[in-house]
Write an enzyme that holds these catalytic residues in place. Structure first.
Site, mmCIF file in Angstrom:
data_model
loop_
_atom_site.group_PDB
_atom_site.id
_atom_site.type_symbol
_atom_site.label_atom_id
_atom_site.label_comp_id
_atom_site.label_asym_id
_atom_site.label_seq_id
_atom_site.Cartn_x
_atom_site.Cartn_y
_atom_site.Cartn_z
ATOM 1 C CE1 TYR A 136 6.683 -4.649 9.312
ATOM 2 C CE2 TYR A 136 5.339 -2.878 9.454
ATOM 3 C CZ TYR A 136 6.578 -3.401 8.754
ATOM 4 O OH TYR A 136 6.907 -2.976 7.468
ATOM 5 C CE LYS A 186 16.055 -17.532 5.198
ATOM 6 N NZ LYS A 186 16.740 -17.572 4.036
ATOM 7 C CG ASP A 218 16.834 -16.501 0.561
ATOM 8 O OD1 ASP A 218 15.468 -17.178 0.352
ATOM 9 O OD2 ASP A 218 17.676 -16.964 0.919
ATOM 10 C CG ASP A 242 7.679 -2.966 4.558
ATOM 11 O OD1 ASP A 242 7.186 -2.114 3.893
ATOM 12 O OD2 ASP A 242 8.723 -2.856 5.296
ATOM 13 C CG ASP A 246 8.958 -0.448 -0.707
ATOM 14 O OD1 ASP A 246 7.889 -0.209 -0.765
ATOM 15 O OD2 ASP A 246 9.985 0.468 -0.333
HETATM 16 C C1 IPM Z 1 4.407 0.672 4.124
HETATM 17 C C2 IPM Z 1 5.453 1.332 4.757
HETATM 18 C C3 IPM Z 1 5.167 1.205 6.262
HETATM 19 C C4 IPM Z 1 5.180 -0.079 6.566
HETATM 20 C C5 IPM Z 1 5.669 2.293 7.202
HETATM 21 C C6 IPM Z 1 5.694 3.654 6.818
HETATM 22 C C7 IPM Z 1 5.144 2.121 8.608
HETATM 23 O O1 IPM Z 1 6.780 1.003 4.627
HETATM 24 O O2 IPM Z 1 3.156 0.701 4.120
HETATM 25 O O3 IPM Z 1 4.838 -0.158 3.404
HETATM 26 O O4 IPM Z 1 6.342 -0.648 6.901
HETATM 27 O O5 IPM Z 1 4.058 -1.097 6.487
HETATM 28 MG MG MG Z 2 6.787 -0.166 3.072
#
Ligand code: IPM
Ligand code: MG
Length: 353
Positions: A136, A186, A218, A242, A246
């Site tokens: 990032y 990885k 993975d 990240d 999710d």
């Molecule tokens: C998260 C989001 C952020 C990230 C974005 C909105 C920049 O996806 O907090 O997971 O990628 O960190």
């Molecule tokens: Mg995210």
């Protein structure tokens, strides 16, 4: 007197933050709050996604409650002017390197998961994501055409101190839980991952009571679907965290339930729901405010060390679920949802007594 900077942001951010702030005012009436802009709304007002003035206030407060940033209105902007940049800037400038993303299944919601009940029963894990380094932020980055060929690049880079401090957070977290750290990497392809693993292993020597295992990212994505209950703490570099967070969130049935904490040095912390701005349902009183309300619990616990009050908030959320209130995202089908944003918030207030 603790002061909290509230940055509701875009999309459903303001709606869910309103409910969260009401809960905060109820359980901790002595805590003062002030509001500011971040993301798209800040671009509209100030021309930038996070102004220097707001950043200065964030540093002065040290504790921040954030809604969400981004939306289609700002999608056309160049990468360095987008709403997300505000979030990335505040994380970096406040050195909020440790992102804690707990994902656990509320027993009342076991049927809300897209996976079979048996595959999710008992899921109780936490992603510890490195938040201020890696892909990032690495340099060089950007567009870099070469010999007339269009080209772009990013850099994944970690220093030893960066890896060590986040590894320590993961081991400390595991000590308060089931004593297992799964390190996500990885290293079969990336040098930076092999280096990350070396540093994690060296750090593990200080935590002999915690078991450390390594898992390729993975394969971790696959095992999460097959057997998520086995995981305790997942230690991840920024990008992998990240993605994995999710996935873990979805397994629990709803992104709309999950809070996160981004912690830094000197007690600084930013607390935000994992769900994002959800522009498709913004302004419809349809968003689930429970993640934002659970952020208040994380703020009370990690930011203010008020464990009893944090527990009160969690119990109230549990009670509302047990009573059967469901926003669209956690209802068995969206059309049988029986509570909107405000109603869910009101029920939590009621449960708090
Ligand atoms: C998260 C989001 C952020 C990230 C974005 C909105 C920049 O996806 O907090 O997971 O990628 O960190
Ligand atoms: Mg995210």
């Amino acid at each position: 007197m603790p002061r909290i900077l509230v940055l509701p942001g875009d999309g459903i951010g303001p709606e869910v933050m309103e409910q969260a702030c009401a809960v905060l005012a109820r359980v901790a009436p002595d805590v003062e709050t002030e509001a500011g802009l971040i993301g798209g709304c800040a671009i509209n007002a100030d021309g930038v996604p996070l102004s220097d003035a707001t950043l200065a206030r964030a540093k002065a407060c040290g504790l921040i409650l954030l809604g969400a940033v981004g939306g289609p209105k700002w999608d056309q902007l160049a990468p360095d002017r987008r709403p997300e940049k505000g979030l990335l800037r505040i994380r970096k400038e406040l050195d909020l390197f440790a992102n804690l993303r707990p994902a656990s299944v509320f027993s009342a919601l076991e049927d809300a998961s897209p996976l079979r009940r048996e595959a999710v029963q008992g899921v109780d894990l936490i992603v510890v994501r490195e938040l201020t380094g890696g892909l990032y932020y690495g340099e060089p980055r950007g567009r870099a055409d070469q010999d007339g060929v269009r080209r772009a690049l990013n850099t994944m880079v970690y220093t030893e101190p960066e890896v060590e401090r986040i590894a320590r957070v993961a081991f400390e977290t595991a000590r308060r839980r089931r004593h297992l750290v799964t390190n996500i990497h990885k290293a079969n392809v990336l040098e930076v991952s092999a280096f990350w693993n070396e540093v994690v292993e060296a750090t593990a020597k200080h935590y002999p009571d915690v078991t450390l295992e390594h898992q390729l990212v993975d394969s971790a994505a696959m095992v999460l679907l097959r057997d998520a209950p086995r995981f305790d703490v997942l230690l991840c570099p920024n990008l992998f965290g990240d993605i994995i967070s999710d996935e873990a969130a979805m397994i629990t049935g709803s992104l709309g339930m999950l809070p996160s904490a981004s912690l830094g040095v000197e007690g600084r912390g930013l607390f935000e729901p994992v769900h994002g701005s959800a522009p498709d349902i913004a302004g419809q009183d349809a968003a689930n405010p429970l993640a934002a309300i659970l952020c208040v619990a994380m703020l009370l616990e990690h930011g203010l060390s008020r464990l009893d009050e944090a527990e009160r908030v969690r119990e109230a959320v549990q009670k509302v679920l047990d009573q059967g209130y469901r926003s669209a995202d956690i209802a068995r089908a969206p059309d049988i949802a029986n509570a909107g944003t405000q109603e869910m918030g009101r029920r939590v207030m009621e449960a708090l007594g």
